[in-house]
Design a protein around this motif. Structure first.
Motif, mmCIF file in Angstrom:
data_model
loop_
_atom_site.group_PDB
_atom_site.id
_atom_site.type_symbol
_atom_site.label_atom_id
_atom_site.label_comp_id
_atom_site.label_asym_id
_atom_site.label_seq_id
_atom_site.Cartn_x
_atom_site.Cartn_y
_atom_site.Cartn_z
ATOM 1 N N PHE A 134 0.838 -1.193 0.000
ATOM 2 C CA PHE A 134 0.000 0.000 0.000
ATOM 3 C C PHE A 134 0.878 1.249 0.000
ATOM 4 C CE2 PHE A 134 -2.273 -3.404 2.100
ATOM 5 C CZ PHE A 134 -3.564 -3.303 1.624
ATOM 6 N N PHE A 135 0.602 2.184 -0.908
ATOM 7 C CA PHE A 135 1.377 3.417 -0.980
ATOM 8 C C PHE A 135 0.476 4.638 -0.839
ATOM 9 C CE2 PHE A 135 4.047 0.361 -3.202
ATOM 10 C CZ PHE A 135 5.276 0.600 -2.614
ATOM 11 N N ALA A 136 1.015 5.705 -0.244
ATOM 12 C CA ALA A 136 0.398 7.027 -0.142
ATOM 13 C C ALA A 136 -1.048 6.953 0.361
ATOM 14 C CB ALA A 136 0.511 7.749 -1.479
ATOM 15 N N SER A 137 -2.000 7.521 -0.396
ATOM 16 C CA SER A 137 -3.390 7.581 0.073
ATOM 17 C C SER A 137 -4.019 6.198 0.185
ATOM 18 C CB SER A 137 -4.232 8.484 -0.839
ATOM 19 O OG SER A 137 -4.200 8.017 -2.166
ATOM 20 N N ALA A 138 -3.526 5.220 -0.563
ATOM 21 C CA ALA A 138 -4.022 3.843 -0.424
ATOM 22 C C ALA A 138 -3.644 3.301 0.949
ATOM 23 C CB ALA A 138 -3.466 2.951 -1.530
ATOM 24 N N ARG A 139 -2.457 3.631 1.410
ATOM 25 C CA ARG A 139 -2.016 3.206 2.749
ATOM 26 C C ARG A 139 -2.902 3.840 3.814
ATOM 27 N NH1 ARG A 139 3.344 5.309 3.511
ATOM 28 N NH2 ARG A 139 4.036 3.593 2.210
ATOM 29 N N GLU A 140 -3.177 5.137 3.665
ATOM 30 C CA GLU A 140 -4.032 5.828 4.635
ATOM 31 C C GLU A 140 -5.429 5.211 4.665
ATOM 32 O OE1 GLU A 140 -3.962 9.981 3.633
ATOM 33 O OE2 GLU A 140 -1.780 9.971 3.529
ATOM 34 N N ALA A 141 -5.999 4.930 3.488
ATOM 35 C CA ALA A 141 -7.349 4.377 3.402
ATOM 36 C C ALA A 141 -7.430 2.956 3.964
ATOM 37 C CB ALA A 141 -7.831 4.399 1.949
ATOM 38 N N ALA A 142 -6.309 2.250 3.972
ATOM 39 C CA ALA A 142 -6.272 0.883 4.501
ATOM 40 C C ALA A 142 -5.903 0.859 5.991
ATOM 41 C CB ALA A 142 -5.293 0.037 3.690
ATOM 42 N N GLY A 143 -5.919 2.019 6.617
ATOM 43 C CA GLY A 143 -5.662 2.072 8.052
ATOM 44 C C GLY A 143 -4.202 2.205 8.421
ATOM 45 N N ILE A 194 -1.574 0.570 7.088
ATOM 46 C CA ILE A 194 -0.694 -0.588 6.895
ATOM 47 C C ILE A 194 0.135 -0.402 5.614
ATOM 48 C CG2 ILE A 194 -2.162 -2.199 8.145
ATOM 49 C CD1 ILE A 194 -3.117 -3.304 5.475
ATOM 50 N N THR A 195 1.344 -0.917 5.627
ATOM 51 C CA THR A 195 2.204 -0.794 4.451
ATOM 52 C C THR A 195 2.136 -2.022 3.556
ATOM 53 O OG1 THR A 195 4.100 -1.608 5.709
ATOM 54 C CG2 THR A 195 3.811 0.785 5.587
ATOM 55 N N SER A 196 1.823 -3.180 4.153
ATOM 56 C CA SER A 196 1.721 -4.398 3.349
ATOM 57 C C SER A 196 0.911 -5.451 4.104
ATOM 58 C CB SER A 196 3.100 -4.954 3.002
ATOM 59 O OG SER A 196 3.753 -5.443 4.149
ATOM 60 N N THR A 197 0.409 -6.408 3.336
ATOM 61 C CA THR A 197 -0.312 -7.537 3.918
ATOM 62 C C THR A 197 -0.252 -8.702 2.941
ATOM 63 O OG1 THR A 197 -2.355 -8.221 5.016
ATOM 64 C CG2 THR A 197 -2.599 -6.971 2.979
ATOM 65 N N ASN A 198 -0.463 -9.892 3.446
ATOM 66 C CA ASN A 198 -0.619 -11.067 2.588
ATOM 67 C C ASN A 198 -2.102 -11.369 2.474
ATOM 68 O OD1 ASN A 198 2.146 -11.527 2.136
ATOM 69 N ND2 ASN A 198 2.331 -12.594 4.077
ATOM 70 N N LEU A 199 -2.523 -11.760 1.287
ATOM 71 C CA LEU A 199 -3.936 -11.979 1.015
ATOM 72 C C LEU A 199 -4.107 -13.298 0.282
ATOM 73 C CD1 LEU A 199 -6.663 -10.442 1.217
ATOM 74 C CD2 LEU A 199 -6.185 -9.529 -1.041
ATOM 75 N N GLU A 200 -5.104 -14.064 0.701
ATOM 76 C CA GLU A 200 -5.404 -15.330 0.027
ATOM 77 C C GLU A 200 -6.566 -15.127 -0.932
ATOM 78 O OE1 GLU A 200 -6.049 -18.577 2.687
ATOM 79 O OE2 GLU A 200 -3.942 -18.690 3.237
ATOM 80 N N LEU A 201 -6.439 -15.713 -2.127
ATOM 81 C CA LEU A 201 -7.490 -15.685 -3.140
ATOM 82 C C LEU A 201 -7.725 -17.098 -3.638
ATOM 83 C CD1 LEU A 201 -6.343 -12.657 -5.350
ATOM 84 C CD2 LEU A 201 -8.235 -12.670 -3.720
ATOM 85 N N ASP A 202 -8.927 -17.355 -4.089
ATOM 86 C CA ASP A 202 -9.254 -18.633 -4.713
ATOM 87 C C ASP A 202 -8.449 -18.744 -6.005
ATOM 88 O OD1 ASP A 202 -10.371 -20.932 -5.696
ATOM 89 O OD2 ASP A 202 -12.389 -20.116 -5.915
ATOM 90 N N ALA A 203 -7.682 -19.793 -6.160
ATOM 91 C CA ALA A 203 -6.799 -19.950 -7.322
ATOM 92 C C ALA A 203 -7.567 -19.963 -8.639
ATOM 93 C CB ALA A 203 -5.964 -21.221 -7.186
ATOM 94 N N ASP A 204 -8.811 -20.440 -8.613
ATOM 95 C CA ASP A 204 -9.608 -20.512 -9.838
ATOM 96 C C ASP A 204 -10.071 -19.146 -10.326
ATOM 97 O OD1 ASP A 204 -9.351 -23.265 -9.803
ATOM 98 O OD2 ASP A 204 -11.225 -23.559 -8.708
ATOM 99 N N ALA A 205 -10.062 -18.155 -9.447
ATOM 100 C CA ALA A 205 -10.544 -16.821 -9.817
ATOM 101 C C ALA A 205 -9.582 -15.761 -9.303
ATOM 102 C CB ALA A 205 -11.935 -16.599 -9.248
ATOM 103 N N ALA A 206 -8.305 -15.975 -9.516
ATOM 104 C CA ALA A 206 -7.300 -15.051 -9.010
ATOM 105 C C ALA A 206 -6.808 -14.152 -10.135
ATOM 106 C CB ALA A 206 -6.140 -15.824 -8.387
ATOM 107 N N ASP A 207 -7.412 -12.969 -10.216
ATOM 108 C CA ASP A 207 -6.940 -11.993 -11.192
ATOM 109 C C ASP A 207 -7.050 -10.605 -10.575
ATOM 110 O OD1 ASP A 207 -9.574 -10.876 -11.670
ATOM 111 O OD2 ASP A 207 -9.976 -12.505 -13.075
#
Length: 92
Positions: free
Chosen positions: A11-20, A22-35
């Protein structure tokens, strides 16, 4: 049973602010619909203050493994990918 992938979000700049702040996170997505489009939707759901930014391609650029994703382009994601959320850069 569906398989999941794990990607790193930066997360950078205003995206970081909007996400509370945080500078980074790991996220899990369903492999069949990961785009990148699914990612935008998931991020908007997880971080409501980020939703207006992340859902508007003109106001937030994604970079997948250090390469910009063109507006309107949808890229497949794989486990281990890094996606950066880059808001417009203002200068003075």
């Amino acid at each position: 049973m569906s398989t999941t992938i794990t990607i790193k979000i930066l997360f950078f700049a205003s995206a970081r602010e909007a996400a509370g702040g945080i500078t980074s996170t790991n996220l899990e997505l369903d492999a069949d619909a990961a785009d990148t489009q699914v990612l935008r939707t998931k991020l908007a759901s997880l971080y409501p203050k980020l939703a207006p930014l992340v859902q508007d391609e003109e106001n937030l650029t994604l970079a997948l493994n250090e390469e910009y994703v063109d507006m309107g382009e949808v890229k497949q994601l794989s486990s281990g990918d890094t996606v950066a959320l880059i808001p417009p850069i203002s200068g003075g």
